[in-house]
Design a protein around this motif. Structure first.
Motif, PDB file in Angstrom:
ATOM      1  N   LEU A 173      -0.195 -91.091 -52.350  1.00 56.19           N
ATOM      2  CA  LEU A 173      -0.343 -92.028 -51.228  1.00 56.19           C
ATOM      3  C   LEU A 173       0.783 -91.859 -50.205  1.00 56.19           C
ATOM      4  O   LEU A 173       0.552 -91.995 -48.997  1.00 56.19           O
ATOM      5  CB  LEU A 173      -0.409 -93.466 -51.739  1.00 56.19           C
ATOM      6  CG  LEU A 173      -1.677 -93.832 -52.518  1.00 56.19           C
ATOM      7  CD1 LEU A 173      -1.589 -95.262 -53.027  1.00 56.19           C
ATOM      8  CD2 LEU A 173      -2.923 -93.634 -51.662  1.00 56.19           C
TER       9      LEU A 173
ATOM     10  N   GLN B 109       0.349 -91.145 -46.341  1.00 52.16           N
ATOM     11  CA  GLN B 109       1.023 -91.969 -45.330  1.00 52.16           C
ATOM     12  C   GLN B 109       1.726 -91.083 -44.305  1.00 52.16           C
ATOM     13  O   GLN B 109       1.663 -91.333 -43.107  1.00 52.16           O
ATOM     14  CB  GLN B 109       2.036 -92.894 -46.003  1.00 52.16           C
ATOM     15  CG  GLN B 109       2.909 -93.688 -45.024  1.00 52.16           C
ATOM     16  CD  GLN B 109       3.980 -94.482 -45.753  1.00 52.16           C
ATOM     17  OE1 GLN B 109       3.680 -95.342 -46.557  1.00 52.16           O
ATOM     18  NE2 GLN B 109       5.235 -94.175 -45.466  1.00 52.16           N
TER      19      GLN B 109
ATOM     20  N   HIS C  77     -10.604 -87.868 -50.457  1.00 53.71           N
ATOM     21  CA  HIS C  77     -10.780 -89.303 -50.248  1.00 53.71           C
ATOM     22  C   HIS C  77     -10.624 -89.975 -51.608  1.00 53.71           C
ATOM     23  O   HIS C  77     -10.725 -89.323 -52.649  1.00 53.71           O
ATOM     24  CB  HIS C  77     -12.116 -89.629 -49.589  1.00 53.71           C
ATOM     25  CG  HIS C  77     -13.326 -89.163 -50.339  1.00 53.71           C
ATOM     26  ND1 HIS C  77     -13.677 -87.836 -50.424  1.00 53.71           N
ATOM     27  CD2 HIS C  77     -14.251 -89.849 -51.029  1.00 53.71           C
ATOM     28  CE1 HIS C  77     -14.795 -87.722 -51.135  1.00 53.71           C
ATOM     29  NE2 HIS C  77     -15.151 -88.944 -51.522  1.00 53.71           N
TER      30      HIS C  77
ATOM     31  N   MET D 143     -10.865 -95.112 -49.564  1.00 56.80           N
ATOM     32  CA  MET D 143      -9.938 -94.677 -48.522  1.00 56.80           C
ATOM     33  C   MET D 143     -10.425 -93.310 -48.061  1.00 56.80           C
ATOM     34  O   MET D 143     -10.263 -92.311 -48.762  1.00 56.80           O
ATOM     35  CB  MET D 143      -8.535 -94.588 -49.114  1.00 56.80           C
ATOM     36  CG  MET D 143      -7.452 -94.469 -48.117  1.00 56.80           C
ATOM     37  SD  MET D 143      -5.870 -94.540 -48.992  1.00 56.80           S
ATOM     38  CE  MET D 143      -4.917 -93.616 -47.829  1.00 56.80           C
ATOM     39  N   GLN D 144     -11.093 -93.298 -46.892  1.00 58.20           N
ATOM     40  CA  GLN D 144     -11.684 -92.043 -46.453  1.00 58.20           C
ATOM     41  C   GLN D 144     -11.618 -91.888 -44.937  1.00 58.20           C
ATOM     42  O   GLN D 144     -10.637 -91.384 -44.419  1.00 58.20           O
ATOM     43  CB  GLN D 144     -13.135 -91.955 -46.935  1.00 58.20           C
ATOM     44  CG  GLN D 144     -13.796 -90.626 -46.666  1.00 58.20           C
ATOM     45  CD  GLN D 144     -15.139 -90.491 -47.345  1.00 58.20           C
ATOM     46  OE1 GLN D 144     -15.719 -91.469 -47.803  1.00 58.20           O
ATOM     47  NE2 GLN D 144     -15.640 -89.283 -47.413  1.00 58.20           N
TER      48      GLN D 144
ATOM     49  N   TYR E  29      -8.926 -95.984 -42.062  1.00 57.07           N
ATOM     50  CA  TYR E  29      -7.929 -96.859 -42.674  1.00 57.07           C
ATOM     51  C   TYR E  29      -6.773 -96.920 -41.695  1.00 57.07           C
ATOM     52  O   TYR E  29      -6.629 -96.071 -40.817  1.00 57.07           O
ATOM     53  CB  TYR E  29      -7.485 -96.369 -44.058  1.00 57.07           C
ATOM     54  CG  TYR E  29      -6.813 -95.022 -44.033  1.00 57.07           C
ATOM     55  CD1 TYR E  29      -5.438 -94.925 -43.890  1.00 57.07           C
ATOM     56  CD2 TYR E  29      -7.549 -93.844 -44.142  1.00 57.07           C
ATOM     57  CE1 TYR E  29      -4.812 -93.688 -43.853  1.00 57.07           C
ATOM     58  CE2 TYR E  29      -6.931 -92.609 -44.103  1.00 57.07           C
ATOM     59  CZ  TYR E  29      -5.568 -92.536 -43.958  1.00 57.07           C
ATOM     60  OH  TYR E  29      -4.948 -91.318 -43.917  1.00 57.07           O
TER      61      TYR E  29
ATOM     62  N   LEU F  16      -1.211 -97.829 -43.532  1.00 63.38           N
ATOM     63  CA  LEU F  16      -0.864 -97.497 -44.911  1.00 63.38           C
ATOM     64  C   LEU F  16       0.650 -97.548 -45.053  1.00 63.38           C
ATOM     65  O   LEU F  16       1.377 -96.880 -44.319  1.00 63.38           O
ATOM     66  CB  LEU F  16      -1.384 -96.112 -45.295  1.00 63.38           C
ATOM     67  CG  LEU F  16      -1.024 -95.617 -46.701  1.00 63.38           C
ATOM     68  CD1 LEU F  16      -1.574 -96.556 -47.777  1.00 63.38           C
ATOM     69  CD2 LEU F  16      -1.537 -94.195 -46.903  1.00 63.38           C
TER      70      LEU F  16
ATOM     71  N   ILE G 209      -2.577-101.593 -47.035  1.00 63.33           N
ATOM     72  CA  ILE G 209      -3.446-100.806 -46.179  1.00 63.33           C
ATOM     73  C   ILE G 209      -4.438-101.755 -45.518  1.00 63.33           C
ATOM     74  O   ILE G 209      -4.778-102.799 -46.086  1.00 63.33           O
ATOM     75  CB  ILE G 209      -4.182 -99.715 -47.004  1.00 63.33           C
ATOM     76  CG1 ILE G 209      -4.933 -98.742 -46.104  1.00 63.33           C
ATOM     77  CG2 ILE G 209      -5.112-100.344 -48.034  1.00 63.33           C
ATOM     78  CD1 ILE G 209      -5.439 -97.507 -46.849  1.00 63.33           C
TER      79      ILE G 209
ATOM     80  N   LEU H 244      -8.249-101.910 -44.343  1.00 68.51           N
ATOM     81  CA  LEU H 244      -9.530-101.239 -44.523  1.00 68.51           C
ATOM     82  C   LEU H 244     -10.616-102.023 -43.806  1.00 68.51           C
ATOM     83  O   LEU H 244     -10.463-103.219 -43.540  1.00 68.51           O
ATOM     84  CB  LEU H 244      -9.870-101.121 -46.013  1.00 68.51           C
ATOM     85  CG  LEU H 244      -8.937-100.238 -46.835  1.00 68.51           C
ATOM     86  CD1 LEU H 244      -9.235-100.391 -48.319  1.00 68.51           C
ATOM     87  CD2 LEU H 244      -9.045 -98.787 -46.412  1.00 68.51           C
TER      88      LEU H 244
END
Length: 155
Positions: free
Chosen positions: A23, A27, A36, A66-67, A70, A73, A82, A84
């Motif tokens: 992650l 970021q 994803h 998460m694709q 988003y 982050l 995050i 979404l």
């Protein structure tokens, strides 16, 4: 006094560290290629922060994707936040790593699952597994996923 090495807890820490590293990279650099994530987490965890309507809709657990879209982050040592999109409604959420139940990147058939151990010896330890892809994929062959189970190493 006897001391045991708590392999289950150590494996969970390592797996959560892997999620944090992935992650953090996203970021800093964004999602590469077709990568994803499907992240399932315990909505009852005391440190999870989600909108009340999401809590009511998902009283025990929810899976976020998460694709494509988003925002915001922010990855820390304890968890990530995050924003979404839920039905054209952007919502910020915060998920501590220890609330995560599964983390899957189906683009490379990678998945982690955190499970609570059965109370075999009245232990409070957790078991750690990296099983087949836990995301629902109707009529698809999942046999290509690598599976590693720690059950064979237990007493």
């Amino acid at each position: 006094m006897s001391r045991d090495i708590e392999y289950g807890n150590l494996m969970h820490q390592a797996m959560r560290g892997l999620i944090r590293t992935v992650l953090k990279d996203v970021q800093d650099h964004g999602l590469p290629g077709a990568h994803h994530f499907f992240i399932t987490f315990d909505t009852t965890h005391p440190d999870v922060q989600i909108a009340e309507w999401l809590s009511q809709r998902y009283p025990e657990e929810m899976t976020v994707v998460m694709q494509h879209w988003y925002d915001n982050l922010d990855v820390t040592d304890e968890g990530f936040s995050i924003t979404l999109n839920f039905g054209d409604s952007p919502e910020p959420i915060y998920v501590p790593y220890d609330a995560i139940k599964t983390f899957v990147d189906p683009s490379v058939e990678f998945g982690l699952r955190f499970e609570a151990a059965e109370d075999e010896d009245d232990d409070d330890e957790s078991s750690a597994e990296t099983p087949e892809d836990p995301t629902p994929q109707p009529d698809e062959d999942r046999s290509a996923a690598d599976v590693v189970s720690l059950d064979s190493f237990r007493k």
